[in-house]
Write an enzyme that holds these catalytic residues in place. Structure first.
Site, short mmCIF file in Angstrom:
data_model
loop_
_atom_site.label_atom_id
_atom_site.label_comp_id
_atom_site.label_asym_id
_atom_site.label_seq_id
_atom_site.Cartn_x
_atom_site.Cartn_y
_atom_site.Cartn_z
N GLU A 170 0.69 8.93 -5.73
CA GLU A 170 0.90 8.03 -6.86
C GLU A 170 0.43 8.63 -8.19
O GLU A 170 -0.53 8.11 -8.81
CB GLU A 170 0.19 6.70 -6.60
CG GLU A 170 0.66 6.02 -5.32
CD GLU A 170 -0.05 4.67 -5.07
OE1 GLU A 170 -1.01 4.34 -5.78
OE2 GLU A 170 0.39 3.95 -4.16
N GLU A 353 3.11 3.91 2.14
CA GLU A 353 2.19 2.77 2.02
C GLU A 353 3.00 1.50 1.85
O GLU A 353 3.94 1.45 1.06
CB GLU A 353 1.27 2.89 0.79
CG GLU A 353 0.17 3.88 0.91
CD GLU A 353 -0.73 3.91 -0.33
OE1 GLU A 353 -0.85 2.88 -1.03
OE2 GLU A 353 -1.28 4.99 -0.59
O1 IFM Z 1 -5.57 0.98 -2.21
C1 IFM Z 1 -4.47 1.48 -2.91
C2 IFM Z 1 -4.19 2.91 -2.54
O2 IFM Z 1 -5.29 3.73 -2.77
C3 IFM Z 1 -3.04 3.44 -3.35
N1 IFM Z 1 -1.90 2.58 -3.29
C4 IFM Z 1 -2.11 1.18 -3.50
C5 IFM Z 1 -3.23 0.66 -2.63
C6 IFM Z 1 -3.45 -0.84 -2.86
O3 IFM Z 1 -3.75 -1.09 -4.19
#
Ligand code: IFM
Length: 444
Positions: A170, A353
């Site tokens: 990210e 994710e």
């Molecule tokens: O916890 C975070 C993660 O580190 C990166 N993506 C989003 C998740 C939730 O906010």
């Protein structure tokens, strides 16, 4: 307990579709004294930077309990585990290798492989060593080259026992939240900062990809990006344009350079001093071939015109919310995936994710987290829908394996399949973990 299920014919029920769980180093590891300080250690010391005034010094004590955690991961029946490496646990300030830290990851990878679990490593999940921040961090071009050196150390040590390497997690969050809005470490603000940090992060990705190709030719290599599907607050032309701009600025700024070697046209809307300094050859370095792109999706973003021809995000309405205040919109997930596929020549995608925070309660040894089960159910079906529309998606990782340090919200938000009692470090499988496990064990 209700279940997570997919239509009988779903390609996601075939064995080659990879299911996993994900975490990141700073959020779970603890063992702060065994690594160099990172920007999040420093950020956590700033008054009111973290909602519950906590920090990552102890977290889930994963460095201490890693063997038990590996057993727990295996017990879930997942095919893969996505973890990140803490740069400062592997490299000392003087550039030498921290043998103990590197040994920790070597042992972890070996233990996972021994259990037949594919290891997806992310090299950078936001924990930049503080000493590099003191040299300018991601505003300093040299950080991209330092990242390539660190990548080489990790790739040579872990080799192709790691199934997949992602360079960055990210970069939007690192650049925009960390250097433009200042709500994440290192807490810098300003559009020029954000755009320059983003450019150096993407450059770091490109340089690291070259290293990975040389050192681990048999591993799958790529990057993980986050996206919030952009919607317009109304059918007014100004709002429609605002949504397009929000999409370009927050989503395409990161993927378009990777796949097409150029920034989106919205770059031209920025003041000259806010545009990143791009050196000759940079865009070609950034546009390396990727074996995959990881997609992180949680929610959508709704935009309206801010009255000055720029975009502004509006408070979500009309959908149920998670504990983060994020709208639950599985259709937006399908839309995102299908539109990315239509717009770009994509490599295969992994959902690296997806998940939700809710106000879980541990009662008599159980966590009945029905909203999370519903979230996974609807979002897995959204992925299935995108695959049926032709998008090449190879895997899905639930965020997160266990409750952990949720950045500026500290330990107040729980994303885990596994409940963590931070006072005792006791782990308890939530009902969502049992439902995910059942889905996985019911595959063909
Ligand atoms: O916890 C975070 C993660 O580190 C990166 N993506 C989003 C998740 C939730 O906010």
């Amino acid at each position: 307990m209700s279940t997570i299920s997919l239509p009988d014919e779903s390609p996601m029920l075939r064995r080659e579709f990879i299911y996993g769980v994900a975490t990141s180093s700073f959020q779970i590891e603890g063992a702060k004294d065994a690594r160099t300080p990172c920007i999040w250690d420093t950020f956590c010391e700033q008054p009111n930077a973290i909602a519950d005034h906590s920090n990552g010094a102890i977290a889930c004590e994963h460095v201490k309990y890693w063997q038990q955690d590996v057993a727990m991961i295996a017990d879930l029946g997942v095919d893969a585990y996505r973890l990140s490496i803490a740069w400062g646990r592997v490299m000392n300030v003087d550039g030498s290798i921290n043998a103990q830290g590197l040994g920790f990851y070597r042992n972890l990878v070996e233990a996972l492989v021994a259990k037949g679990i594919k290891v997806f490593v992310t090299l950078y999940h936001w924990d930049l060593p503080q000493h590099l921040e003191e040299q300018g961090g991601w505003l300093n071009r040299d950080t991209a080259y330092a990242f390539a050196l660190y990548t080489e150390v990790v790739a040579k040590a872990l080799g192709d026992r790691v199934y997949s390497y992602a360079t960055l997690n990210e970069p939007f969050c690192s650049a925009y939240l960390g250097y433009e809005e200042g709500i994440h470490a290192p807490g810098k603000v300003g559009q020029a900062n954000g755009r320059q940090a983003a450019h150096h992060l993407l450059l770091a990705h490109g340089l690291a990809m070259k290293v990975l190709r040389r050192c681990v030719p048999d591993s799958l290599c790529g990057i993980v990006l986050n996206f919030s599907t952009a919607y317009s607050a109304s059918t007014r032309e100004a709002d429609v344009q605002a949504a397009r701009k929000g999409d370009e600025y927050h989503n395409h700024w990161y993927i378009q350079p990777l796949l097409e070697g150029r920034y989106p046209d919205i770059l031209n809307d920025l003041d000259a001093q806010s545009r990143p300094q791009v050196e000759e050859g940079d865009m070609a370095i950034i546009a390396q071939n990727n074996d995959f792109i990881g997609v992180n999706y949680y929610t959508r973003a709704v935009y309206k015109d801010d009255g000055h021809g720029w975009f502004e995000q509006v408070v979500p309405q009309g959908h149920a919310l998670t504990a983060m205040g994020w709208e639950i919109v599985p259709d937006a997930f399908t839309k995102l995936l299908v539109e990315l596929d239509q717009r770009y020549q994509l490599p295969p995608l992994y959902i690296t994710e997806n998940g939700a925070a809710f106000d879980d309660q541990l009662v008599a040894g159980e966590v009945v987290d029905q909203p999370r089960i519903d979230y996974f159910n609807s979002h897995l079906r959204a992925v299935d829908n995108a695959i049926r529309q032709g998008v090449d998606i190879r895997g899905y990782f639930a965020w997160s394996l266990m409750d952990n340090f949720e950045w500026s919200l500290g330990y107040s938000k729980r994303f885990g399949l596994v409940y963590v009692d931070y006072a005792t470090q006791q782990r308890t499988l939530k009902h969502s973990a049992l439902a995910y496990k059942a889905l996985l064990s019911n595959r063909l």
